[in-house]
Motif scaffolding. Sequence first.
Motif, PDB file in Angstrom:
ATOM      1  N   ASP A  93       0.861  -1.313  -0.032  1.00  0.00           N
ATOM      2  CA  ASP A  93      -0.005   0.119   0.057  1.00  0.00           C
ATOM      3  C   ASP A  93       0.965   1.178  -0.035  1.00  0.00           C
ATOM      4  N   VAL A  94       1.829   1.399  -0.929  1.00  0.00           N
ATOM      5  CA  VAL A  94       2.735   2.586  -0.870  1.00  0.00           C
ATOM      6  C   VAL A  94       2.676   2.816  -2.399  1.00  0.00           C
ATOM      7  N   SER A  95       2.577   4.334  -2.285  1.00  0.00           N
ATOM      8  CA  SER A  95       2.249   4.656  -3.601  1.00  0.00           C
ATOM      9  C   SER A  95       3.414   5.671  -4.189  1.00  0.00           C
ATOM     10  N   ASP A  96       3.949   6.462  -3.348  1.00  0.00           N
ATOM     11  CA  ASP A  96       5.167   7.228  -3.826  1.00  0.00           C
ATOM     12  C   ASP A  96       6.140   6.858  -2.641  1.00  0.00           C
ATOM     13  N   TRP A  97       7.299   5.837  -2.825  1.00  0.00           N
ATOM     14  CA  TRP A  97       8.026   5.647  -1.936  1.00  0.00           C
ATOM     15  C   TRP A  97       9.184   7.018  -1.625  1.00  0.00           C
ATOM     16  N   TRP A  98       9.645   7.636  -2.343  1.00  0.00           N
ATOM     17  CA  TRP A  98      10.358   8.688  -2.074  1.00  0.00           C
ATOM     18  C   TRP A  98       9.564   9.629  -1.259  1.00  0.00           C
ATOM     19  N   GLU A  99       8.539  10.086  -1.550  1.00  0.00           N
ATOM     20  CA  GLU A  99       7.723  10.975  -0.775  1.00  0.00           C
ATOM     21  C   GLU A  99       7.501  10.560   0.641  1.00  0.00           C
ATOM     22  N   PRO A 155       5.017  22.479 -19.630  1.00  0.00           N
ATOM     23  CA  PRO A 155       5.934  21.538 -19.136  1.00  0.00           C
ATOM     24  C   PRO A 155       7.435  22.053 -19.091  1.00  0.00           C
ATOM     25  N   THR A 156       8.294  21.947 -18.191  1.00  0.00           N
ATOM     26  CA  THR A 156       9.624  22.179 -18.313  1.00  0.00           C
ATOM     27  C   THR A 156      10.369  21.050 -19.384  1.00  0.00           C
ATOM     28  N   LEU A 157      10.981  21.564 -20.140  1.00  0.00           N
ATOM     29  CA  LEU A 157      11.657  20.582 -21.216  1.00  0.00           C
ATOM     30  C   LEU A 157      13.003  20.346 -20.893  1.00  0.00           C
ATOM     31  N   LEU A 158      13.485  18.977 -20.713  1.00  0.00           N
ATOM     32  CA  LEU A 158      14.880  18.571 -20.549  1.00  0.00           C
ATOM     33  C   LEU A 158      15.623  18.775 -22.112  1.00  0.00           C
ATOM     34  N   MET A 159      16.703  19.515 -21.771  1.00  0.00           N
ATOM     35  CA  MET A 159      17.363  19.946 -23.123  1.00  0.00           C
ATOM     36  C   MET A 159      16.608  20.489 -24.218  1.00  0.00           C
ATOM     37  N   GLY A 160      15.654  21.161 -23.992  1.00  0.00           N
ATOM     38  CA  GLY A 160      14.688  21.661 -24.877  1.00  0.00           C
ATOM     39  C   GLY A 160      13.737  20.468 -25.704  1.00  0.00           C
ATOM     40  N   LEU A 164       9.291  17.329 -18.765  1.00  0.00           N
ATOM     41  CA  LEU A 164       9.403  16.585 -17.596  1.00  0.00           C
ATOM     42  C   LEU A 164       7.935  16.466 -16.896  1.00  0.00           C
ATOM     43  N   CYS A 165       7.803  15.615 -16.059  1.00  0.00           N
ATOM     44  CA  CYS A 165       6.449  15.450 -15.286  1.00  0.00           C
ATOM     45  C   CYS A 165       6.090  16.629 -14.760  1.00  0.00           C
ATOM     46  N   SER A 166       4.823  17.047 -14.570  1.00  0.00           N
ATOM     47  CA  SER A 166       4.311  18.267 -14.276  1.00  0.00           C
ATOM     48  C   SER A 166       3.451  17.908 -12.936  1.00  0.00           C
ATOM     49  N   ALA A 167       3.435  16.756 -12.403  1.00  0.00           N
ATOM     50  CA  ALA A 167       2.248  16.449 -11.438  1.00  0.00           C
ATOM     51  C   ALA A 167       2.691  17.351  -9.923  1.00  0.00           C
ATOM     52  N   GLN A 168       3.899  17.530  -9.904  1.00  0.00           N
ATOM     53  CA  GLN A 168       4.157  18.204  -8.586  1.00  0.00           C
ATOM     54  C   GLN A 168       3.703  19.871  -8.587  1.00  0.00           C
ATOM     55  N   TYR A 169       3.517  20.332  -9.702  1.00  0.00           N
ATOM     56  CA  TYR A 169       2.713  21.683  -9.671  1.00  0.00           C
ATOM     57  C   TYR A 169       1.474  21.689  -8.906  1.00  0.00           C
ATOM     58  N   GLU A 170       0.879  20.556  -8.998  1.00  0.00           N
ATOM     59  CA  GLU A 170      -0.672  20.553  -8.403  1.00  0.00           C
ATOM     60  C   GLU A 170      -0.666  21.051  -7.091  1.00  0.00           C
ATOM     61  N   LYS A 171       0.313  20.531  -6.317  1.00  0.00           N
ATOM     62  CA  LYS A 171       0.133  20.765  -4.663  1.00  0.00           C
ATOM     63  C   LYS A 171       1.050  22.397  -4.602  1.00  0.00           C
ATOM     64  N   ILE A 172       1.272  23.351  -5.059  1.00  0.00           N
ATOM     65  CA  ILE A 172       1.956  24.505  -4.739  1.00  0.00           C
ATOM     66  C   ILE A 172       1.082  25.206  -3.757  1.00  0.00           C
ATOM     67  N   PHE A 173      -0.269  25.275  -4.216  1.00  0.00           N
ATOM     68  CA  PHE A 173      -1.215  26.103  -3.363  1.00  0.00           C
ATOM     69  C   PHE A 173      -2.144  25.227  -2.552  1.00  0.00           C
ATOM     70  N   ASN A 174      -2.810  25.680  -1.665  1.00  0.00           N
ATOM     71  CA  ASN A 174      -3.759  24.864  -0.733  1.00  0.00           C
ATOM     72  C   ASN A 174      -3.300  23.787  -0.144  1.00  0.00           C
ATOM     73  N   ALA A 335       7.102  18.888  -3.164  1.00  0.00           N
ATOM     74  CA  ALA A 335       7.781  19.068  -4.661  1.00  0.00           C
ATOM     75  C   ALA A 335       9.319  19.527  -4.331  1.00  0.00           C
ATOM     76  N   ASP A 336       9.788  19.435  -5.427  1.00  0.00           N
ATOM     77  CA  ASP A 336      11.465  19.577  -5.532  1.00  0.00           C
ATOM     78  C   ASP A 336      11.495  21.434  -5.824  1.00  0.00           C
ATOM     79  N   CYS A 337      12.703  21.892  -5.534  1.00  0.00           N
ATOM     80  CA  CYS A 337      12.793  23.106  -5.725  1.00  0.00           C
ATOM     81  C   CYS A 337      12.835  23.727  -7.099  1.00  0.00           C
ATOM     82  N   PRO A 338      12.901  22.992  -8.233  1.00  0.00           N
ATOM     83  CA  PRO A 338      12.652  23.568  -9.497  1.00  0.00           C
ATOM     84  C   PRO A 338      10.959  23.942  -9.545  1.00  0.00           C
ATOM     85  N   ILE A 339      10.280  23.367  -9.209  1.00  0.00           N
ATOM     86  CA  ILE A 339       8.895  23.742  -9.065  1.00  0.00           C
ATOM     87  C   ILE A 339       8.767  24.882  -8.663  1.00  0.00           C
TER      88      ILE A 339
END
Length: 496
Positions: A93-99, A155-160, A164-174, A335-339
């Motif tokens: 029952d672990v969805s995000d191991w790192w988090e 979305p942020t582009l790696l080497m243009g 990259l995945c934009s899922a972390q943007y969802e939790k910036i606010f609220n 989220a990580d710092c780039p977000i």
Amino acid sequence: MAEAHQAVGFRPSLTSDGAEVELSAPVLQEIYLSGLRSWKRHLSRFWNDFLTGVFPASPLSWLFLFSAIQLAWFLQLDPSLGLMEKIKELLPDVSDWWEEFVYLRSRNPLMVNSNYYMMDFLYVTPTPLQAARAGNAIHALLLYRHRLNRQEIPPTLLMGMRPLCSAQYEKIFNTTRIPGVQKDYIRHLHDSQHVAVFHRGRFFRVGTHSRNSLLSPRALEQQFQRILDDPSPACPHEEHLASLTAAPRDTWAQVRTSLKTQAAEALEVVEGAAFFVSLDAEPAGLTREDPAASLDAYAHALLAGRGHDRWFDKSFTLIVFSNGKLGLSVEHSWADCPISGHMWEFTLATECFQLGYSADGHCKGHPDPTLPQPQRLQWDLPDQDPQCLALFRVAVDKHQALLKAAMSGQGVDRHLFALYIVSRFLHLQSPFLTQDSHRLGQHIEDALLDVASLFQAGQHFKRRFRGSREEDSRRRCGFLSRQTGASKTSMTSPAL
């Protein structure tokens, strides 16, 4: 005013069958248009979700992947060679191991150990007015949230090339990290139309929207200036309440349980806010006289403040200093710092170059005198600094009784000492005696630290009590002197 305006459209009437309510045509039209806008927004978001979910792959590639999965299932093949089943057994029952295991299960305090900070422009301060800078910055932050809700942030582009995945943007606010006994969890709300504000030990709720739209920067500046001009003092225990969010997570989780029952409404305002705002009473920033020391002090203020003027659980705290400097204190788990860095870059650019300021340093536009005052939060916290003293006196009496028992040969330490002598004489190592000594020493150290903190809290309470009494006395003396002076003036002034 908005509620009163809306109430005009409702026409209640009493009949023999009971009460009836009639809706005027404009109200019905407004309800219809509101529902229509809501459905359009949901349909637009669904279509955008479909398009962004497919990008950059083509529908043909998704069809190929689906076919491969179905073929593997039909042939009963496991592409992971049993690895996924093994992981499921070890981590159920672990969805995000790192988090979860890097952040949410950590029991260390967030301050310094996890949270990080972001600075303002080093050499430019667009306005020295604290309320104006807060108004423009918060308006810019909420504009960014509006673009996120409309999925207008690319979305942020790696080497243009590679997005990259934009899922972390969802939790910036609220978003708030809620403490737990064994692990924390992240609480994210779909929307929030207020910010929680801290100033000089007091908490406020400031609405960010009017009836139809986001408040203008000038209206937000007006609300923050009202808070800065509010002379009311902090209530007992309110000033240092936020320091609980800097405590070890287990401790904060236990205290929050009682806080939630005693001050649930105020706690919900803070945890349900779009983000947290701290209006600091001191200046900050880089100075030419001593750049190294001033930069260190600036970083320290953003990272930790005074320990009790940041709500470290919020996704981020916007810090506005008295000289107009800005900064962020960011919680790391969501989220990580780039977000947050992308959000902060947008905020500073929009606040300074798009919104701008008038010649006198205020936000552009006009104040709104119809806005209600910011809501002062009330924390119903019982005074415990007397209960602790009473328990301490009980402990002292118990200690005296044990001391007398030890002096008469009834203390348990005498028996332990005899066992220790025997073990040394027989050259036997006793894990029981060794581990009890270390544990006992640790318990003694913890107890002495608790007593020290109790006395410090008692002295602080006495100083505050004495100061409040002296202030009340000065007020009464000033009031009496004004009354006496007025009486003498009325007695000596000639009649007109």
